[in-house]
Design a protein around this motif. Structure first.
Motif, PDB file in Angstrom:
ATOM      1  N   ARG A  87     -28.181 -17.529 -12.929  1.00 58.66           N
ATOM      2  CA  ARG A  87     -28.343 -18.778 -11.964  1.00 58.66           C
ATOM      3  C   ARG A  87     -26.894 -19.622 -12.172  1.00 58.66           C
ATOM      4  O   ARG A  87     -26.528 -20.265 -11.137  1.00 58.66           O
ATOM      5  CB  ARG A  87     -29.562 -19.726 -12.955  1.00 58.66           C
ATOM      6  CG  ARG A  87     -30.664 -19.301 -12.969  1.00 58.66           C
ATOM      7  CD  ARG A  87     -31.550 -20.143 -14.120  1.00 58.66           C
ATOM      8  NE  ARG A  87     -33.170 -19.647 -13.961  1.00 58.66           N
ATOM      9  CZ  ARG A  87     -33.854 -18.632 -14.420  1.00 58.66           C
ATOM     10  NH1 ARG A  87     -33.155 -17.653 -14.644  1.00 58.66           N
ATOM     11  NH2 ARG A  87     -34.652 -18.517 -13.694  1.00 58.66           N
ATOM     12  N   PHE A  88     -26.456 -18.793 -12.969  1.00 55.94           N
ATOM     13  CA  PHE A  88     -25.152 -19.988 -12.805  1.00 55.94           C
ATOM     14  C   PHE A  88     -24.488 -19.995 -12.018  1.00 55.94           C
ATOM     15  O   PHE A  88     -23.385 -20.164 -11.220  1.00 55.94           O
ATOM     16  CB  PHE A  88     -24.546 -19.751 -13.928  1.00 55.94           C
ATOM     17  CG  PHE A  88     -24.933 -20.373 -15.358  1.00 55.94           C
ATOM     18  CD1 PHE A  88     -25.597 -21.892 -15.250  1.00 55.94           C
ATOM     19  CD2 PHE A  88     -24.672 -20.225 -16.899  1.00 55.94           C
ATOM     20  CE1 PHE A  88     -25.657 -22.923 -16.009  1.00 55.94           C
ATOM     21  CE2 PHE A  88     -25.205 -21.370 -17.303  1.00 55.94           C
ATOM     22  CZ  PHE A  88     -26.107 -22.723 -17.465  1.00 55.94           C
ATOM     23  N   ALA A  89     -23.713 -18.726 -11.924  1.00 58.55           N
ATOM     24  CA  ALA A  89     -23.509 -17.653 -10.716  1.00 58.55           C
ATOM     25  C   ALA A  89     -24.198 -17.135  -9.091  1.00 58.55           C
ATOM     26  O   ALA A  89     -23.247 -16.622  -8.274  1.00 58.55           O
ATOM     27  CB  ALA A  89     -22.647 -15.945 -10.997  1.00 58.55           C
ATOM     28  N   LEU A  90     -25.187 -17.944  -8.811  1.00 57.52           N
ATOM     29  CA  LEU A  90     -25.467 -17.181  -7.884  1.00 57.52           C
ATOM     30  C   LEU A  90     -24.535 -17.412  -6.623  1.00 57.52           C
ATOM     31  O   LEU A  90     -24.927 -16.991  -5.939  1.00 57.52           O
ATOM     32  CB  LEU A  90     -26.810 -18.001  -7.366  1.00 57.52           C
ATOM     33  CG  LEU A  90     -27.919 -17.540  -7.054  1.00 57.52           C
ATOM     34  CD1 LEU A  90     -28.871 -15.485  -6.858  1.00 57.52           C
ATOM     35  CD2 LEU A  90     -29.404 -17.929  -6.789  1.00 57.52           C
ATOM     36  N   PRO A  91     -24.363 -18.418  -6.669  1.00 59.85           N
ATOM     37  CA  PRO A  91     -23.771 -19.702  -5.285  1.00 59.85           C
ATOM     38  C   PRO A  91     -22.305 -18.399  -4.812  1.00 59.85           C
ATOM     39  O   PRO A  91     -22.315 -18.224  -3.894  1.00 59.85           O
ATOM     40  CB  PRO A  91     -23.253 -20.782  -5.455  1.00 59.85           C
ATOM     41  CG  PRO A  91     -24.314 -21.271  -6.899  1.00 59.85           C
ATOM     42  CD  PRO A  91     -24.786 -20.419  -7.341  1.00 59.85           C
ATOM     43  N   SER A  92     -22.259 -18.307  -5.982  1.00 62.07           N
ATOM     44  CA  SER A  92     -21.221 -17.094  -6.407  1.00 62.07           C
ATOM     45  C   SER A  92     -21.127 -15.605  -5.554  1.00 62.07           C
ATOM     46  O   SER A  92     -20.704 -14.884  -4.113  1.00 62.07           O
ATOM     47  CB  SER A  92     -19.752 -16.645  -7.087  1.00 62.07           C
ATOM     48  OG  SER A  92     -19.007 -17.683  -7.372  1.00 62.07           O
ATOM     49  N   LEU A  93     -22.773 -15.077  -6.028  1.00 62.02           N
ATOM     50  CA  LEU A  93     -23.025 -14.520  -5.934  1.00 62.02           C
ATOM     51  C   LEU A  93     -23.214 -14.268  -4.012  1.00 62.02           C
ATOM     52  O   LEU A  93     -23.138 -12.765  -3.278  1.00 62.02           O
ATOM     53  CB  LEU A  93     -24.122 -13.835  -6.609  1.00 62.02           C
ATOM     54  CG  LEU A  93     -23.683 -13.651  -8.016  1.00 62.02           C
ATOM     55  CD1 LEU A  93     -25.141 -13.163  -9.197  1.00 62.02           C
ATOM     56  CD2 LEU A  93     -22.697 -12.007  -7.765  1.00 62.02           C
TER      57      LEU A  93
END
Length: 244
Positions: A166-172
């Motif tokens: 969830r935290f990394a979703l924008p970067s992913l």
């Protein structure tokens, strides 16, 4: 369909664009097959890169040097060398060695090599995003899970990774949009994607501009679809209390 295509060709001709190749069944079929091949490349590499990223992130955060150090070395080499060079090295060197070792039974096609190389390349970027997400998990959350007698593996897979995703979703999602555009390198080893099909057509006709416009529109549409799916996932997986 033929009437629609004829209308489109005549309409674009008014702007000085030559899309008459779309009326040729063979060339039109080449473009359609190329588009489908590109979509398949995107689908396979998205899944492959996410799996590679999860594995590398797990190694990085394992706390075990014999896992973390090779993962870190792989990530640094992969992130700091061009994808096209990696593809050439894999296909022209590793594939040749594999063919020499097992002969004509080599199961890895050019399509497979593109999937492997791009998956590992973007997996290195996913791993860094996931590592940052794992490290962003609040310590109190980890302490609570540890009090329930979770092992380090259970802590990673049941607590840290779900939150890290969830935290990394924008970067992913940003990485996946870049991955969609990166699949164009497949044409360098004669994989019949939409870029390769376009090259084959414009070598026979003087319509480079028209095909470049089509390529830009096609990849723009694919990237937009990935972005929309990513935004929807962000909204669905957003945790109450975070980001406000």
């Amino acid at each position: 369909m033929s009437h629609w295509l004829e209308g489109f060709v005549h309409w674009t001709a008014a702007f000085g664009l030559n899309y008459s190749f779309l009326l040729d069944a063979y060339q039109r079929g080449s473009m359609v097959n190329g588009a489908l091949t590109t979509v398949l490349l995107c689908a396979f590499t998205i899944v492959g890169s996410l799996l590679a990223g999860l594995a590398l992130a797990a190694m990085l955060t394992s706390g075990k040097p014999y896992l973390a150090r090779p993962a870190r070395a792989f990530i640094e080499v992969t992130r700091n060398t061009p994808t096209l060079v990696q593809l050439y090295c894999a296909f022209l060197v590793l594939n040749m060695l594999l063919t020499q070792a097992i002969g004509a039974a080599n199961p890895l096609t050019p399509f497979a090599w593109v999937v492997i190389v791009i998956s590992l390349h973007k997996g290195a970027f996913h791993a860094e995003a996931l590592r940052a997400g794992i490290e962003a998990v609040p310590s109190v959350t980890l302490e609570a899970a540890s009090s329930l007698a979770f092992s380090s593996r259970q802590l990673l897979w049941n607590v840290q990774l779900p939150l890290a995703m969830r935290f990394a979703l924008p970067s992913l999602i940003n990485n996946l949009i870049d991955l969609v555009k990166m699949t164009a390198v497949a044409s360098a080893i004669a994989v019949g994607d939409i870029t390769y099909a376009s090259i084959m057509i414009w070598t026979q006709s003087d319509n480079v501009l028209e095909l470049m416009i089509l390529l830009l529109a096609f990849f723009g549409l694919l990237s937009f679809v990935v972005n929309c799916v990513g935004r929807a996932l962000e909204a669905k997986l957003r945790m109450p209390g975070y980001g406000h």
